[in-house]
Motif scaffolding. Structure first.
Motif: not given
Length: 206
Positions: A81-90, A114-125
């Motif tokens: 696994x790789x964990x990142x805190x940068x959503x723009x890198x996903x 931005x919590x819900x939109x961040x989760x929805x976006x991050x969950x794609x990757x």
């Protein structure tokens, strides 16, 4: 023996933590692979620790590294696994062989909006999204937002975890599992496992 819920232990810095947590059947051990930061593990030190443990997955953790640095480290360390805190890198990191974990830190009301939109976006990757709060005062608002989401990916709870609430948290369907953090040794072989031990013992199943 197993644990009542999925568990990731981040910021592993020493063999004592790694062996204890692996022995308690946690699912993922996380290591700081971001060079130049506190707690960083060189490839040699990483190998010294991980050669002694089995039965768990390994995760490389990054906070501020550029995507190119993350990709380079992914070739130097045998992690799943790789964990990142940068959503723009996903999206860019999806071409790695490793599965992704997004560490989402909620610090203020702007993050809440931005919590819900961040989760929805991050969950794609990302396979997992680990939720962390800088203040316990944000807990009720975060959970109110999560409870109203129609679809929820695999979330890990990384906040307000104690041995008193561990069993309740493990039974909460809002989260897939939890994330705890390791701590430095007093000296090699001498370790106070503290909160991690207390929580894992509560979650231990026969």
């Amino acid at each position: 023996m197993s644990l009542k819920t999925f568990v990731k232990i981040g910021k592993i810095e020493n063999l004592s933590d790694a062996r204890y947590c692996a022995g308690m059947m946690v699912d993922i051990l996380g290591f700081n692979l971001e060079e130049g930061t506190e707690g960083y593990l060189s490839p040699e030190r990483f190998k010294e620790i991980t050669d002694w443990v089995a039965g768990v997955s390994f995760c490389g953790e990054f906070a501020h590294a550029q995507a190119a640095e993350v990709k380079l480290a992914a070739t130097q360390y045998p992690v799943e696994y790789i964990e990142t805190q940068n959503i723009d890198q996903l999206e860019e990191l999806t071409d790695l062989d490793q599965k992704l974990i997004f560490k989402l830190i909620i610090a203020d009301t702007e993050d809440l909006t931005k919590l819900e939109s961040s989760i929805n976006y991050a969950s794609e990757f990302a396979k997992f999204i680990s939720i962390h709060l800088t203040s316990d005062s944000l807990k009720s608002e975060v959970e109110a937002i999560l409870s109203k989401m129609d679809a929820r990916p695999k979330l890990l709870r990384g906040y307000t975890l104690t041995h008193e609430n561990a069993f309740e948290v493990a039974s909460d369907t809002m989260y897939f599992g939890i994330e705890l953090e390791g701590s430095p040794e007093d000296r090699p072989g001498f370790k106070d496992y503290g909160n991690v031990m207390d929580i894992l013992e509560v979650l231990e199943e026969d």
